[in-house]
Every structure is written in C-alpha cells, then in structure tokens.
Write a protein that holds these residues in place. Structure first.
Motif, PDB file in Angstrom:
ATOM      1  N   ASN A 121      46.380  37.312  45.145  1.00 49.45           N
ATOM      2  CA  ASN A 121      45.763  37.847  43.930  1.00 49.45           C
ATOM      3  C   ASN A 121      44.990  39.129  44.191  1.00 49.45           C
ATOM      4  O   ASN A 121      45.022  40.059  43.389  1.00 49.45           O
ATOM      5  N   SER A 163      45.888  42.517  42.386  1.00 48.87           N
ATOM      6  CA  SER A 163      44.878  43.165  41.540  1.00 48.87           C
ATOM      7  C   SER A 163      44.638  44.622  41.933  1.00 48.87           C
ATOM      8  O   SER A 163      44.217  45.417  41.101  1.00 48.87           O
ATOM      9  N   THR A 167      42.405  42.970  38.046  1.00 43.20           N
ATOM     10  CA  THR A 167      41.997  41.583  38.289  1.00 43.20           C
ATOM     11  C   THR A 167      42.502  40.623  37.218  1.00 43.20           C
ATOM     12  O   THR A 167      43.070  39.574  37.530  1.00 43.20           O
ATOM     13  N   TRP A 168      42.276  40.952  35.961  1.00 46.78           N
ATOM     14  CA  TRP A 168      42.664  40.017  34.890  1.00 46.78           C
ATOM     15  C   TRP A 168      44.176  39.949  34.731  1.00 46.78           C
ATOM     16  O   TRP A 168      44.716  38.910  34.362  1.00 46.78           O
ATOM     17  N   GLN A 169      44.872  41.034  35.040  1.00 51.59           N
ATOM     18  CA  GLN A 169      46.326  40.991  35.018  1.00 51.59           C
ATOM     19  C   GLN A 169      46.838  40.070  36.125  1.00 51.59           C
ATOM     20  O   GLN A 169      47.761  39.281  35.918  1.00 51.59           O
ATOM     21  N   ALA A 211      45.174  37.578  37.419  1.00 53.75           N
ATOM     22  CA  ALA A 211      44.838  36.210  37.005  1.00 53.75           C
ATOM     23  C   ALA A 211      45.842  35.687  35.985  1.00 53.75           C
ATOM     24  O   ALA A 211      46.262  34.523  36.040  1.00 53.75           O
ATOM     25  N   THR A 212      46.259  36.545  35.068  1.00 54.57           N
ATOM     26  CA  THR A 212      47.233  36.141  34.053  1.00 54.57           C
ATOM     27  C   THR A 212      48.565  35.778  34.690  1.00 54.57           C
ATOM     28  O   THR A 212      49.159  34.737  34.366  1.00 54.57           O
ATOM     29  N   GLN A 267      48.174  32.494  36.612  1.00 52.49           N
ATOM     30  CA  GLN A 267      48.101  31.336  35.708  1.00 52.49           C
ATOM     31  C   GLN A 267      49.480  31.016  35.139  1.00 52.49           C
ATOM     32  O   GLN A 267      49.865  29.851  35.032  1.00 52.49           O
ATOM     33  N   ALA A 292      40.701  30.709  35.556  1.00 53.49           N
ATOM     34  CA  ALA A 292      40.579  32.149  35.313  1.00 53.49           C
ATOM     35  C   ALA A 292      39.330  32.692  35.995  1.00 53.49           C
ATOM     36  O   ALA A 292      39.355  33.773  36.604  1.00 53.49           O
ATOM     37  N   SER A 333      39.408  35.314  39.221  1.00 54.05           N
ATOM     38  CA  SER A 333      38.744  36.620  39.145  1.00 54.05           C
ATOM     39  C   SER A 333      37.581  36.701  40.127  1.00 54.05           C
ATOM     40  O   SER A 333      37.364  37.747  40.745  1.00 54.05           O
TER      41      SER A 333
END
Length: 141
Positions: free
Chosen positions: A21, A25, A30-32, A34-35, A38, A75, A79
């Motif tokens: 991750n 990232s 980061t959130w991409q 995590a998406t 997931q 999530a 992150s």
C-alpha cells in the motif's frame, strides 16, 4: 497450533499489505491505495466464500448492526499504516502497530468489552507489555 499458524500468517500479510500500500500510494495516493486494497480484499473474500459455502448466511440478521461497521476500520488501518511507513519505515510502523494492538486487546480482555469474557490480568501480563514497549523504544533509538 492452528491458531498460532493463522496469527503468524495474519501478521505476515498485514506487513506485506502495508508495504504494498505504501508503494501504491506513492504513485496514486493514500486513499486511492486504500480503495484498491479494500476492493481486492472484498473480491478475494467473496471468492473464498464461494468455495467454502458454509451456509451461515441465515445468521446474518443476528449480528448487531454496530458490528457490521467493523470493515470500515480497515480504511483507517490502511491509511494510517501507509502514512506511518512513509514517515518512519516498515519496521517501526509494525512495532508501534503491535504495541497499539496489544494495549487495546489487553483492555478489551481485562474489561470484557464487545462481549469478550473478562480475563484477569496479573503482574506477568503487565511486565510483558512493558518489555515489549521497552523493545520498541530500544529499536527506535
């Protein structure tokens, strides 16, 4: 013995997931990351579920609604780990994650939170946590 094996596998894969991750990232955020994680985790779990077919879907309604939000914690886990790895590295991140996990699970066991049977904690358990924290402090410096 099987519990130890699965705990070892879980810990190893948490580390691998964190490293992957952190790398993802750097390229997309980061959130991409995590998406994506997931989503691939959901797909893998669904695939395993299709093979296992244990027939426990009928008990779904017995689960308290608050516990159904547990997956959302991932999530924050992802992150937080990604950000931490980028700032302090993999080894220290995992060391601090382990301290946090041990500390919180200690409280959960001791207080009987979430329906877990209360466990009496004694001096050996407190010493064990202190030694682990000391080990991380030594590792840090």
């Amino acid at each position: 013995m099987i519990g130890i094996l699965f705990a070892f596998l879980g810990g190893a894969f948490i580390t691998l997931q964190g490293v992957a991750n952190a790398r993802i990232s750097q390229d997309i955020g980061t959130w991409q990351a995590a998406t994506i994680t997931q989503f691939t985790g959901f797909a893998a779990a669904l695939l395993i579920l299709l093979f296992v077919r244990d027939g426990k879907w009928q008990k779904f309604k017995q689960v308290k609604p608050i516990y159904l939000t547990g997956g959302a914690f991932a999530a924050i886990v992802i992150s937080s780990n990604v950000t931490s790895i980028q700032h302090i590295g993999v080894t220290l991140t995992i060391a601090f994650v382990l301290i946090a996990q041990l500390g919180l699970t200690f409280l959960v066991d001791r207080n009987g939170w979430f329906g877990v049977a209360k466990t009496k904690m004694g001096l050996p358990q407190y010493i064990g946590i202190a030694i682990m924290i000391a080990g991380v402090a030594i590792l840090r410096f």
